[in-house]
Write a protein that holds these residues in place. Sequence first.
Motif, PDB file in Angstrom:
ATOM      1  N   GLY A 137     -13.204   6.247   0.263  1.00  0.00           N
ATOM      2  CA  GLY A 137     -13.250   6.800   1.498  1.00  0.00           C
ATOM      3  C   GLY A 137     -13.646   8.299   1.411  1.00  0.00           C
ATOM      4  N   ALA A 138     -13.595   8.934   0.580  1.00  0.00           N
ATOM      5  CA  ALA A 138     -13.845  10.272   0.130  1.00  0.00           C
ATOM      6  C   ALA A 138     -15.294  10.715   0.342  1.00  0.00           C
ATOM      7  N   PHE A 139     -16.019   9.671   0.182  1.00  0.00           N
ATOM      8  CA  PHE A 139     -17.605  10.070   0.335  1.00  0.00           C
ATOM      9  C   PHE A 139     -18.182   9.599   1.497  1.00  0.00           C
ATOM     10  N   LEU A 140     -17.229   9.112   2.533  1.00  0.00           N
ATOM     11  CA  LEU A 140     -18.039   8.842   3.654  1.00  0.00           C
ATOM     12  C   LEU A 140     -18.104   9.604   4.765  1.00  0.00           C
ATOM     13  N   SER A 141     -17.441  10.874   4.880  1.00  0.00           N
ATOM     14  CA  SER A 141     -17.711  11.773   5.618  1.00  0.00           C
ATOM     15  C   SER A 141     -17.247  13.342   5.328  1.00  0.00           C
ATOM     16  N   VAL A 142     -17.836  14.323   5.936  1.00  0.00           N
ATOM     17  CA  VAL A 142     -17.459  15.604   5.411  1.00  0.00           C
ATOM     18  C   VAL A 142     -17.024  16.431   6.819  1.00  0.00           C
ATOM     19  N   LEU A 155      -8.113  -0.951   5.021  1.00  0.00           N
ATOM     20  CA  LEU A 155      -8.802   0.071   6.146  1.00  0.00           C
ATOM     21  C   LEU A 155      -8.028   1.143   6.207  1.00  0.00           C
ATOM     22  N   VAL A 156      -6.500   1.140   6.133  1.00  0.00           N
ATOM     23  CA  VAL A 156      -5.942   2.251   6.241  1.00  0.00           C
ATOM     24  C   VAL A 156      -6.359   3.289   4.898  1.00  0.00           C
ATOM     25  N   SER A 157      -6.293   2.705   3.832  1.00  0.00           N
ATOM     26  CA  SER A 157      -6.421   3.462   2.651  1.00  0.00           C
ATOM     27  C   SER A 157      -7.803   4.124   2.581  1.00  0.00           C
ATOM     28  N   THR A 160     -11.113   8.922   3.657  1.00  0.00           N
ATOM     29  CA  THR A 160     -12.043   9.684   4.615  1.00  0.00           C
ATOM     30  C   THR A 160     -11.448  10.818   5.286  1.00  0.00           C
ATOM     31  N   ASN A 161     -10.148  10.948   5.807  1.00  0.00           N
ATOM     32  CA  ASN A 161      -9.507  12.011   6.361  1.00  0.00           C
ATOM     33  C   ASN A 161      -8.795  13.013   5.220  1.00  0.00           C
ATOM     34  N   ASP A 162      -7.958  12.635   4.520  1.00  0.00           N
ATOM     35  CA  ASP A 162      -7.192  13.353   3.702  1.00  0.00           C
ATOM     36  C   ASP A 162      -7.957  14.103   2.476  1.00  0.00           C
ATOM     37  N   ALA A 163      -8.607  13.526   1.965  1.00  0.00           N
ATOM     38  CA  ALA A 163      -9.209  14.007   0.818  1.00  0.00           C
ATOM     39  C   ALA A 163     -10.311  14.979   1.091  1.00  0.00           C
ATOM     40  N   GLN A 164     -10.764  14.833   2.352  1.00  0.00           N
ATOM     41  CA  GLN A 164     -11.704  15.966   2.855  1.00  0.00           C
ATOM     42  C   GLN A 164     -11.017  17.309   3.078  1.00  0.00           C
ATOM     43  N   LYS A 165      -9.829  17.476   3.274  1.00  0.00           N
ATOM     44  CA  LYS A 165      -8.834  18.536   3.460  1.00  0.00           C
ATOM     45  C   LYS A 165      -8.951  19.402   2.517  1.00  0.00           C
ATOM     46  N   THR A 166      -8.911  18.756   1.131  1.00  0.00           N
ATOM     47  CA  THR A 166      -8.953  19.241  -0.290  1.00  0.00           C
ATOM     48  C   THR A 166     -10.309  19.838  -0.501  1.00  0.00           C
ATOM     49  N   MET A 167     -11.491  18.981   0.044  1.00  0.00           N
ATOM     50  CA  MET A 167     -12.587  19.475  -0.008  1.00  0.00           C
ATOM     51  C   MET A 167     -12.926  20.783   0.866  1.00  0.00           C
TER      52      MET A 167
END
Length: 412
Positions: A56-61, A183-185, A190-197
Amino acid sequence: MESFSLILAIVVITALAFDFTNGFHDTANAMATTISTGALKPKVAVAMSAVLNLVGAFLSVEVANTISKGLVDETGIRPEVIFAALVGAILWNLATWLVGLPSSSSHALMGGLIGATIASAGVGAVHGDVLVTKVLIPAIAAPIVAGLAAMLATRLSYTLGKKADGKAAAKGYRTGQIASAGLVSLAHGTNDAQKTMGIITLALVAGGAVAPDSDPPMWVILSAGVAIALGTYLGGWRIIRTMGKGLTDLQPQQGFAAQTSAATVILASSHLGFSLSTTHSVSGSVMGAGLGRKGGVVRWSTATRMFVAWGLTLPAAALVAALAEYVTGFGDWGTALVAVFLVASSAAIWKLSRREIIDHTNVIDVPEEPAGVVTTAIAAVTPPPAGTVTEDLTATIPARVAESAPPATTSV
């Protein structure tokens, strides 16, 4: 590769440490209901969640850009400010994990960033419109929307499944739960890993390592995804217990409805760039699913403690971050002092957690919550079910006759 100063390297490491705590703090969001209903074994569930968080981390920024470009003014923000923000967020995550409360890692990060920015550059450096529209409003709306959707989905599931075979339906819903948990994972990554990015990108901009308005570099996306996946795999068992068993008792139909509703809300908000709390969304959907089943209940004492934690998250993280920023203002020794305080506090919290170990072997063993005053009063005036009085009298009358009878005498 960008050029790094020592403080920038410290900030990046601390950001990944926050991402790690975010992973184990929020594992419950995806897998608590799946574990509590028996759809997946605990260790299998967290392993599956970890892999999908990474994907999910790679799906959106979009969410990363909200943090790195929208929430605060990049001008004048030093790497030390980002470091102080992360200190506030990490300590709040660890404190709420210790007591098993599902609070928002996202809001802890937002609160830390706001508090440190205000301490460094003043209130004007925070973009209030972005804070309201993309953080505060979603924080209130998400649990309500997810809760209502889960309640309606639960009622629909039971209505449609009235004539279905009980065992076959339960098995089908457990299978659906596995898919919806995945799907939740995926949505969480997609949502939370982006916050650290976003926070690492903001630090790189503040340190002059990348140009303003840059998207997160690929190494930032990869490292953030790996950090949150590792944290997820460890499993935040304390919070999984609260989310899966402490709020309500879920059946497979309810678990499926809760997870599907939460995943829909999270993915939609990620697409719109809202820095949504996955914890708020999943908690709301779990409570909605609990109320959606006839005879289902929500343990409001646990929910109330959780609501209080939600309300304290932003100001508490902001206060700690502001104090940390004040200390870092004294120079390198101040930054070192804050780093030592963070490590020592984290170690102390971990040591306290060893007094009561909760892991995959006992995560669903929840002690019974004592009945409240209202529940006791209702039970006292509620007539017993038909047949209960007769059965009780049948059982007690012979005993009373035996007690009142004279003692038997023996002839010699």
